[in-house]
Design a protein around this motif. Sequence first.
Motif, mmCIF file in Angstrom:
data_model
loop_
_atom_site.group_PDB
_atom_site.id
_atom_site.type_symbol
_atom_site.label_atom_id
_atom_site.label_comp_id
_atom_site.label_asym_id
_atom_site.label_seq_id
_atom_site.Cartn_x
_atom_site.Cartn_y
_atom_site.Cartn_z
ATOM 1 N N ARG A 659 0.836 -1.202 0.000
ATOM 2 C CA ARG A 659 0.000 0.000 0.000
ATOM 3 C C ARG A 659 0.876 1.259 0.000
ATOM 4 N NH1 ARG A 659 -3.177 1.975 2.834
ATOM 5 N NH2 ARG A 659 -5.288 1.974 2.009
ATOM 6 N N VAL A 660 1.901 1.273 0.898
ATOM 7 C CA VAL A 660 2.771 2.450 1.003
ATOM 8 C C VAL A 660 3.532 2.655 -0.310
ATOM 9 C CG1 VAL A 660 4.760 3.442 2.200
ATOM 10 C CG2 VAL A 660 2.981 2.293 3.517
ATOM 11 N N GLU A 661 4.056 1.561 -0.875
ATOM 12 C CA GLU A 661 4.779 1.667 -2.160
ATOM 13 C C GLU A 661 3.884 2.266 -3.228
ATOM 14 O OE1 GLU A 661 6.569 -1.980 -3.498
ATOM 15 O OE2 GLU A 661 7.542 -2.320 -1.562
ATOM 16 N N LEU A 662 2.632 1.822 -3.243
ATOM 17 C CA LEU A 662 1.697 2.295 -4.261
ATOM 18 C C LEU A 662 1.378 3.776 -4.063
ATOM 19 C CD1 LEU A 662 0.184 0.884 -6.623
ATOM 20 C CD2 LEU A 662 -1.813 0.827 -5.144
ATOM 21 N N MET A 663 1.226 4.193 -2.790
ATOM 22 C CA MET A 663 0.923 5.596 -2.517
ATOM 23 C C MET A 663 2.091 6.502 -2.913
ATOM 24 S SD MET A 663 -1.351 5.730 0.977
ATOM 25 C CE MET A 663 -0.456 4.582 1.992
ATOM 26 N N GLU A 664 3.312 5.979 -2.827
ATOM 27 C CA GLU A 664 4.505 6.785 -3.146
ATOM 28 C C GLU A 664 4.916 6.640 -4.615
ATOM 29 O OE1 GLU A 664 7.285 5.242 -0.306
ATOM 30 O OE2 GLU A 664 6.694 6.669 1.255
ATOM 31 N N ALA A 665 4.246 5.750 -5.360
ATOM 32 C CA ALA A 665 4.661 5.445 -6.737
ATOM 33 C C ALA A 665 4.362 6.610 -7.696
ATOM 34 C CB ALA A 665 3.955 4.189 -7.225
ATOM 35 N N THR A 666 5.188 6.717 -8.748
ATOM 36 C CA THR A 666 4.949 7.710 -9.804
ATOM 37 C C THR A 666 3.831 7.183 -10.715
ATOM 38 O OG1 THR A 666 6.537 6.641 -11.290
ATOM 39 C CG2 THR A 666 7.394 8.343 -9.776
ATOM 40 N N PRO A 667 3.198 8.070 -11.529
ATOM 41 C CA PRO A 667 2.167 7.600 -12.462
ATOM 42 C C PRO A 667 2.651 6.444 -13.343
ATOM 43 C CG PRO A 667 2.141 9.984 -12.372
ATOM 44 C CD PRO A 667 3.299 9.543 -11.545
ATOM 45 N N GLN A 668 3.917 6.508 -13.782
ATOM 46 C CA GLN A 668 4.454 5.431 -14.637
ATOM 47 C C GLN A 668 4.525 4.108 -13.871
ATOM 48 O OE1 GLN A 668 8.295 6.267 -16.345
ATOM 49 N NE2 GLN A 668 8.525 4.217 -17.184
ATOM 50 N N GLU A 669 4.954 4.176 -12.586
ATOM 51 C CA GLU A 669 5.055 2.956 -11.776
ATOM 52 C C GLU A 669 3.679 2.361 -11.495
ATOM 53 O OE1 GLU A 669 9.167 3.972 -9.298
ATOM 54 O OE2 GLU A 669 7.238 4.726 -8.584
ATOM 55 N N VAL A 670 2.677 3.234 -11.272
ATOM 56 C CA VAL A 670 1.303 2.749 -11.053
ATOM 57 C C VAL A 670 0.810 2.031 -12.310
ATOM 58 C CG1 VAL A 670 -1.082 3.432 -10.630
ATOM 59 C CG2 VAL A 670 0.764 4.540 -9.368
ATOM 60 N N ALA A 671 1.076 2.641 -13.474
ATOM 61 C CA ALA A 671 0.654 2.026 -14.737
ATOM 62 C C ALA A 671 1.319 0.666 -14.942
ATOM 63 C CB ALA A 671 0.984 2.961 -15.899
ATOM 64 N N GLU A 672 2.601 0.576 -14.611
ATOM 65 C CA GLU A 672 3.317 -0.703 -14.745
ATOM 66 C C GLU A 672 2.711 -1.772 -13.834
ATOM 67 O OE1 GLU A 672 7.384 0.203 -13.897
ATOM 68 O OE2 GLU A 672 7.711 1.272 -15.800
ATOM 69 N N THR A 673 2.333 -1.370 -12.604
ATOM 70 C CA THR A 673 1.735 -2.318 -11.654
ATOM 71 C C THR A 673 0.426 -2.880 -12.201
ATOM 72 O OG1 THR A 673 2.705 -1.138 -9.780
ATOM 73 C CG2 THR A 673 0.838 -2.573 -9.293
ATOM 74 N N THR A 674 -0.455 -1.992 -12.684
ATOM 75 C CA THR A 674 -1.758 -2.472 -13.180
ATOM 76 C C THR A 674 -1.590 -3.245 -14.491
ATOM 77 O OG1 THR A 674 -2.145 -0.297 -14.177
ATOM 78 C CG2 THR A 674 -3.138 -0.712 -12.024
ATOM 79 N N THR A 675 -0.567 -2.891 -15.267
ATOM 80 C CA THR A 675 -0.300 -3.642 -16.508
ATOM 81 C C THR A 675 0.109 -5.079 -16.170
ATOM 82 O OG1 THR A 675 0.366 -1.637 -17.694
ATOM 83 C CG2 THR A 675 1.124 -3.736 -18.596
ATOM 84 N N ASP A 676 0.988 -5.227 -15.178
ATOM 85 C CA ASP A 676 1.388 -6.579 -14.743
ATOM 86 C C ASP A 676 0.178 -7.378 -14.276
ATOM 87 O OD1 ASP A 676 4.010 -6.055 -15.330
ATOM 88 O OD2 ASP A 676 4.581 -5.551 -13.262
ATOM 89 N N MET A 677 -0.713 -6.720 -13.541
ATOM 90 C CA MET A 677 -1.926 -7.400 -13.058
ATOM 91 C C MET A 677 -2.798 -7.848 -14.232
ATOM 92 S SD MET A 677 -3.198 -5.163 -9.788
ATOM 93 C CE MET A 677 -2.234 -5.030 -8.287
ATOM 94 N N ARG A 678 -2.908 -6.949 -15.224
ATOM 95 C CA ARG A 678 -3.753 -7.253 -16.379
ATOM 96 C C ARG A 678 -3.182 -8.437 -17.162
ATOM 97 N NH1 ARG A 678 -3.785 -2.552 -17.917
ATOM 98 N NH2 ARG A 678 -2.283 -2.502 -19.613
ATOM 99 N N HIS A 679 -1.865 -8.450 -17.354
ATOM 100 C CA HIS A 679 -1.232 -9.544 -18.094
ATOM 101 C C HIS A 679 -1.375 -10.871 -17.338
ATOM 102 C CE1 HIS A 679 1.509 -6.560 -20.502
ATOM 103 N NE2 HIS A 679 0.223 -6.443 -20.785
#
Length: 912
Positions: A659-679
Amino acid sequence: MLGFGGIARKLLGSSNDRLVKKNRHVIDAINALEDEFAQLSDDQLRAKTDEFRSQIADGRKLDDLLVPAFAVVREASKRTLGLRHFDVQVIGGVVLHNGNIAEMKTGEGKTLVATLAVYLNALEQKGVHVVTVNDYLASRDAAEMGRLYRFLGLTTGVIVHGLSDAQRREAYACDVTYGTNNELGFDYLRDNMKYERAQMVQRGHHYAIVDEVDSILIDEARTPLIISGPLDDRSDLYMTLDGFIPELTPEDYELDEKARSVTFTEDGTEKLERLLEAAGHLEGASLYDIENVAIVHHVNNALKAHKLFQRDKDYIVRGDDVVIIDEFTGRMMPGRRFSEGLHQALEAKEKVTIQPENQTLASITFQNYFRMYDKLSGMTGTAQTEAAEFGDIYGLDVIEVPTNLPIARIDEDDEVYRTFEEKFKAISIEILEAHERGQPILVGTTSIEKSELLAERLRKDGLKNFKVLNARHHEEEAGIVAQAGVPGAVTIATNMAGRGTDIQLGGNPQMRIDNELGDMPEGPDRAKAEAAIRAEIAVLKKQAIENGGLYVLATERHESRRIDNQLRGRSGRQGDPGRSKFFLSLQDDLMRIFGSDRMDGMLQKLGLKEGEAIVHPWINKALERAQKKVEARNFDIRKNLLKYDDVMNDQRRVVFDQRVELMEATPQEVAETTTDMRHDTINHLVKRHIPERSYPEQWTTSELWDEVRETLNLDLPIVEWANEEGVAEDDIRERLTEAADRYVAEKTERFGDDMMAYIQRSLVLQTIDGLWREHLVNLDHLRSVVGFRGYAQRDPLNEYKSEAFELFQSMLANMRERVTTQVMQVEVVQQQNPQRDLQPPQEMQAHHFDATTGEDEMSDGAQRLTANFTPAAADGLRTNPDSPDEWGQVGRNELCPCGSGKKFKHCHGAYV
């Protein structure tokens, strides 16, 4: 005669003695600086703080600065508090700095000792937390010691109930923060329910000093901190399961009234499986499959409600409510409810309205909270008896710090009577005699009920002037305890009452000055009045000493030697005279459990008459052995509970860190996280419908098309793709992945990078939170039933670990799929009036249940919490002070919403 170990200790000293001696050179070095630092001006002394900080920035270690830093604190204390640290207090400071527990007798000035280690560790500017047992002590110590810290250029904050998030954030940002164990723990849990990093109040867990460490890390650590919220209405499930129980026969369950347990037999389990299957509540083939942990839990509750709990004995039905009856006192306890669905099972049995069950939203044990600190230390008057537990659970060594002056208290052997009545009669006579000769007396009891019984007895015997206290820590109680050393004073208290406040012979001058001269302005008149009070107390102290000092009279042995030692230690502070004695009977719990029938027969044969007592050191030793057995058993129970909680704690850390990592993440990092989830989700979908190394005719492509439409919000020609010549599983996966990525890229272009990142971050956090709560419920239910695996010769802990891991993996897979679905389906809608449809914030409650009584320390409504999950909602919702109908439920101890500044119970709540 001394054994070999005793002889060795006499010749060589104990390891504790050697450690104290080893610090002698440190004390000498600090003492050598005293004259030099005394010559410095206030500004020069304060400048030492900046000097030390710059040295730390240059790479020097705290250990290198210990001597000059401690010398600075001692000099500052003399100037601000009028107190000079004794050499033994300096040893205590070294013990705390080294991350150990300092065992120091009552009255040795532990509060002042802490300032040495606090100042040194605060120089790193990462925050030092000083943990106390109640709000009063936190506020008192922060105010008194804060004068010293401010003089040296450090900031001080205090965390007590009722502060806003902004006030808490400010207090945690200080160099030194005082607070209670409950408040610190709940702040950690609340922080991990926030949606933005800036909303979190704590800044880390660097170093903590725990005052009364035995009370906090052992007694209170027997139960976790819990934040709960209302669960969805499941009345139908409770009613359905309740209907099954009357269909069972005695062969379907085993009842053990002595152990208060009831379990299904094999026949009962089979019958239940058939009933559940017919009702559509059974998943899989067996009731004990992992998918059914919640059903098993609720079925067991329904069985308990019918076979273990009796109406008008364990509970009564009053109107539309099931009210618990206290098994010890026989009193009704309105407002108290059984947890984990048991109360709902009783409501279903009695056909009354089923109130919604509270769901655990977050929880943590004190063991796991305090083990997060990089460095932990503690101080108390009694820790040696639990040294093994402190070492095993927390990695803390207990070091006994010698007293400044020799202890002059006389500890007498116990007096043992045959019955309660004989014991209470002897106690009453002893109290009256002490009162008549002007000796102050503190009477310790093991419970509030026994305090009241003794008080009633004393009233009948003619004593009117005495105080009765319980263990509800507050300022008024501390004031009464502080005056318990006045000649002739009689104070009856539960063993833990007023802990943290010294009993000074003659009375506490500062508390009397504050109480009697609080409103008097500074000036000659006030100075004269203060001098008169101090002179009067000096006379009273002399009288109290002449009359034998404080007499601690205990009415019972506690199951823990530590609590007995704590009570004894209230007498004989700073070399004062004193006396302690325990009065016991064979009907006391501890004596009754450990074979008093045999002893009773023996005493009668010896000719012990009614009203006579037996006094012998052997009895003391026998009781200590019994207490050791109980302590060892309790330690095993706590250790076993911790093993289970460690499983959840590992998972909690993963979730909270994510949760903390996600709150501190940049827009690009958030997009990468959800992309990994989608794949991952697409891979899972393809595997489910196109198994590896299978033929196209074995593929279920129409079902895949349905799931892709539902999960990815895409209508793709999957069936046509599957019919193409030579198409493989990887081809379909790639086409799905490309189509999904393209769809998200188009959305991002429409919404903008920042808005899309905000949406994705919010969706992931909300999904994690929802699934984590469901997971906590599943773990609770799994925990309550996994013990039965022992009957099948399987280790319940290993079973719990493996199934908890499976549930966690399932939760993560669920999260990936849910987030993917929500991201693919989300649309941004521009609202004309965004304030109109706001939902009120979710209401939560904080709980910490007393391990002995089962009572919730926070049941008075004062600890209601509000989880504001939508930041905009705070601005849109305002309580109208002139309209009580809009206030909702207000806690009795909360400030009245009308704005009067009074508590609700003293304002509008007085009319309710």
